[in-house]
Scaffold this motif. Structure first.
Motif, short mmCIF file in Angstrom:
data_model
loop_
_atom_site.label_atom_id
_atom_site.label_comp_id
_atom_site.label_asym_id
_atom_site.label_seq_id
_atom_site.Cartn_x
_atom_site.Cartn_y
_atom_site.Cartn_z
N GLU A 153 0.79 -1.23 0.00
CA GLU A 153 0.00 0.00 0.00
C GLU A 153 0.83 1.28 0.00
O GLU A 153 0.61 2.17 -0.82
N ASN A 154 1.78 1.41 0.92
CA ASN A 154 2.57 2.64 1.00
C ASN A 154 3.41 2.84 -0.25
O ASN A 154 3.61 3.97 -0.71
N ASP A 155 3.92 1.76 -0.83
CA ASP A 155 4.73 1.85 -2.04
C ASP A 155 3.86 2.18 -3.25
O ASP A 155 4.32 2.86 -4.17
N ARG A 156 2.61 1.76 -3.23
CA ARG A 156 1.67 2.13 -4.31
C ARG A 156 1.48 3.64 -4.35
O ARG A 156 1.44 4.24 -5.42
N GLU A 157 1.37 4.26 -3.18
CA GLU A 157 1.19 5.71 -3.13
C GLU A 157 2.38 6.42 -3.79
O GLU A 157 2.22 7.37 -4.55
N PHE A 158 3.59 5.93 -3.52
CA PHE A 158 4.77 6.56 -4.13
C PHE A 158 4.79 6.32 -5.63
O PHE A 158 5.12 7.21 -6.40
#
Length: 132
Positions: A111-116
């Protein structure tokens, strides 16, 4: 607050490096490799240490690109490049791969890497060939 760093590494041909989480460190999925910043460490020092520990890969951090903040977590995504002659070798039972940098996000990104990933594509940032 947990402070984390993540490496953003391009190979110069439009491919971006991602790694899977080690099997003993949930959640499962693909991410930009990195880890926690230890007390007294700079973000750049933590990134160098983490990639050496996890991937036996010597890298040079170049530039802070993005800070993701959550209630109890911050992730600093840092543009980096491998040092000459250094290549990744999994040290923690994880996989890694180079993926085409496009609007198509790799399946299974955390999830957090998707945002980036969305940030990179939204702003049409071209880091495929970072300055030397």
């Amino acid at each position: 607050m947990i402070k984390v760093v993540a490496a953003v590494i391009f190979n110069g041909d439009g491919k971006l490096f991602i790694a899977s989480r080690p099997t003993d460190k949930p959640p499962a999925g693909w991410e930009f490799p990195g880890g926690k910043i230890e007390p007294g460490e700079t973000a750049f020092d933590a990134l160098k240490r983490e990639l050496l520990e996890e991937l036996a890969w010597e890298i040079e951090p170049l530039k802070e690109l993005y800070m993701l903040r959550r209630e109890n977590l911050s992730i600093n995504f840092i543009l980096a490049r491998p040092l000459p002659g250094s290549t990744p070798a999994a040290q923690e039972n994880q996989d890694f791969k180079w993926v085409d940098f496009s609007k198509e996000m790799p399946e299974g990104m955390l999830e957090n890497d998707r945002e980036f990933w969305i940030f990179l594509n939204h702003d049409k940032i071209n880091f495929c060939q970072p300055p030397l």
